[in-house]
Design a protein around this motif. Structure first.
Motif, short mmCIF file in Angstrom:
data_model
loop_
_atom_site.label_atom_id
_atom_site.label_comp_id
_atom_site.label_asym_id
_atom_site.label_seq_id
_atom_site.Cartn_x
_atom_site.Cartn_y
_atom_site.Cartn_z
N ALA A 69 44.19 49.74 33.12
CA ALA A 69 43.34 50.51 33.82
C ALA A 69 44.17 51.07 35.00
O ALA A 69 43.82 52.24 35.34
N THR A 359 36.50 55.09 28.75
CA THR A 359 37.73 54.85 29.51
C THR A 359 38.66 56.30 28.93
O THR A 359 39.83 56.10 29.02
N TYR A 416 40.61 53.05 39.73
CA TYR A 416 40.49 52.70 38.28
C TYR A 416 40.50 51.00 38.06
O TYR A 416 39.54 50.61 37.15
N LEU A 420 36.75 49.74 36.87
CA LEU A 420 36.68 49.07 35.29
C LEU A 420 36.58 47.61 35.45
O LEU A 420 36.08 47.02 34.50
#
Length: 549
Positions: A69, A359, A416, A420
């Motif tokens: 991520a 993603t 991120y 996530l």
């Protein structure tokens, strides 16, 4: 690699404790940056480490997934964000090396030698036009550099550019934030744009007054408020009309031009009683030995002698190319052939309901950075800068920008990881628990998203659906709260670490982002409080008529 499923209350099953843990990376970032005055790249790396720790220990995200991520965020930082800003700064460096920045200073001085008025024209009007066409830090990079050329001190120039980059952000990059918000929520994008167009114009009316106060304090406000108010009202009126009756995609273009024309018209019939002018500044990106700054032609231009049309050429090319590539058939062709999405290898995330979280990394070869690179090449040709010298200038820009690159990569990696792993959603859910009073807090959610990611588009992607869900739970207007996410978010942009790093690098304040943070934080919070009050009143019968539905 096994998929990771988000949970929003992982710490002892408590949403409150989970929210406290989720807030740690943000608190770490802001305390280190604003309180302890760390350099932005160091503060960002420590905050990233905190986000990874919370994700792995608190949210039980597998370490490989957390690392993936973060890597996706870092790559997104390089392309397109760093790619855009690096080329924007290179263009300015070419104008500086050849002395055309001096001619540009004279050209703006021909409208007014008053730095307070120049701040309105450059940072507010011209900066809004760049935001409309490019976004992603370009307006801050270009307008901060131009403000230094007209004599503002570096710290003041950077702070003014950051505060000015507020009202146009929601409609920036041909209104990509609004379009994205519509896609995320399933609401009609045109209606969302119309509601945002009934919120940000109020902000636009105030911002020019703030700018003249920042430049010259109470005296500046007392002596130049008429032109600042005219600029704000013209911008606000044009943004409202365009967003509601013409097309939300071009709201900033119309507003920027209207604001600039209003200032020019006002200056024909009115001038401030006193003029605030400064001495020509020391170039902030000066070249080293071997560059031809000693040539008489360069010195002549630096003193202001030269063609104004050639001085404005890079920026006119920017406007022309962005208009050609973002509107009409060329834009449609580029969208179909120059961009695609790439699934990030190994990264598999499910939300709390078990549905896959996207993603994919979007790649657009015809993005703003590529267009700015073309503009830079054309600028070198127009100004007769040889290939070797142009490449040296680019290399010097890259070296000067290196810590900013680290900062932006670290912050986007942090964003991120938080997104996530579910940390940011936890924070949003806690705020949504306020019930009917959530209308007062709704802009804060957007502010938080942009403060972390530096992007109103990213904030809308992150919290748009949350705003709609909260609206349905509380009986408030989904259009109002979704729009408030975007309108509140624009005020977080001036305190986002990557924008602070961009502004600091452009004006030669590398490593002193904390100074800028303290200069603009108060304005960010004050204007945010005003936006919160406006949205809350729009949720009540007092101003409910402004929303409509």
């Amino acid at each position: 690699m096994a998929a990771y499923q988000q949970t929003y209350a992982p710490v002892w099953g408590s949403l409150g404790w989970s929210a406290l843990c989720a807030a740690l990376p943000l608190l770490t970032l802001f305390v280190l940056l604003g309180g302890l005055r760390w350099k932005a790249w160091k503060a960002s790396l420590v905050a990233l480490a905190a986000a990874l720790t919370v994700a792995v220990v608190g949210y039980r995200m597998p370490p490989p997934q957390a690392a993936l991520a973060g890597s996706q965020g870092a790559v997104f930082a390089l392309f397109p964000i760093i790619w855009i800003v690096l080329n924007a700064i290179w263009i300015y460096r070419l104008t500086e090396l050849t002395g055309w920045d001096g001619v540009l200073r004279r050209a703006f001085g021909s409208l007014s030698n008053d730095q307070r008025i120049q701040a309105v024209i450059i940072a507010f009007c011209f900066g809004a036009l760049l935001e409309a066409l490019a976004g992603f830090g370009t307006p801050v990079a270009v307008s901060a550099a131009m403000l230094v050329t007209v004599g503002l001190r570096p710290a003041k120039a950077a702070a003014v550019a950051l505060v000015a980059n507020t009202a146009p952000v929601a409609f920036g990059a041909i209104a990509v934030p609004i379009t994205t918000l519509g896609q995320i929520t399933g609401l009609d994008a045109a209606t969302l744009g119309a509601v945002v167009g009934r919120q940000t114009p109020v902000l636009a009316t105030v911002v020019p007054l703030v700018l003249v106060f920042m430049v010259d304090g109470r005296r500046g406000l007392r002596q130049t408020w008429p032109v600042a108010l005219v600029a704000g009202l013209a911008f606000a009126g044009a943004q409202f009309v365009s967003a509601n009756f013409v097309g939300y995609q071009i709201a900033d273009i119309v507003a920027a031009l209207a604001g600039a024309l209003a200032v020019i018209a006002m200056l024909r019939v009115w001038q401030p009683r006193e003029e605030l002018s400064g001495a020509p500044p020391v170039p902030v990106m000066a070249g080293g030995a071997g560059e031809s700054r000693e040539l008489d032609a360069v010195m002549d231009r630096r003193s202001g002698r030269g063609s104004a049309a050639l001085a404005f050429a890079p920026y006119l090319i920017v406007v022309a190319l962005f208009a050609a590539t973002t509107l009409g058939p060329v834009a449609a062709w580029l969208k179909a052939h120059a961009g695609w999405s790439i699934a990030w290898p190994g990264l598999h995330v499910l939300n709390a309901a078990g549905k896959p979280v996207s993603t994919a990394l979007k790649v657009d070869l015809a993005n703003a950075g590529t267009i700015l690179l073309i503009v830079g090449v054309l600028t070198a040709l127009i100004y007769r800068v040889g290939p070797a010298r142009a490449l040296r200038a680019y290399g010097a820009t890259l070296v000067r920008f290196r810590w900013t690159i680290v900062t932006v990569m670290a912050v986007l990696a942090l964003a991120y990881v938080m997104n996530l792993s579910g940390q940011t959603v936890t924070l949003g859910v806690v705020l949504a628990a306020a019930g009917g009073m959530f209308a007062l807090l709704s802009p804060v959610v957007g502010w938080l998203g942009v403060a972390v990611t530096g992007s109103d588009t990213s904030s809308n992607s992150l919290f748009g659906l949350l705003q709609l869900t909260a609206a349905r739970q509380t009986g408030l207007s989904g259009y109002l709260l979704a729009a408030a996410n975007s309108s509140g978010g624009v005020l977080g942009k001036m305190v986002s670490p990557q924008n602070l790093a961009i502004a600091a690098t452009v004006v030669g304040m590398d490593g002193r982002e904390g100074v800028l943070f303290r200069r603009v934080l108060g304005w960010s919070l004050v204007l945010l409080c005003g936006m919160c009050a406006l949205v809350y009143l729009q949720s009540t019968p007092v101003l409910g008529w402004m929303v409509g539905r």
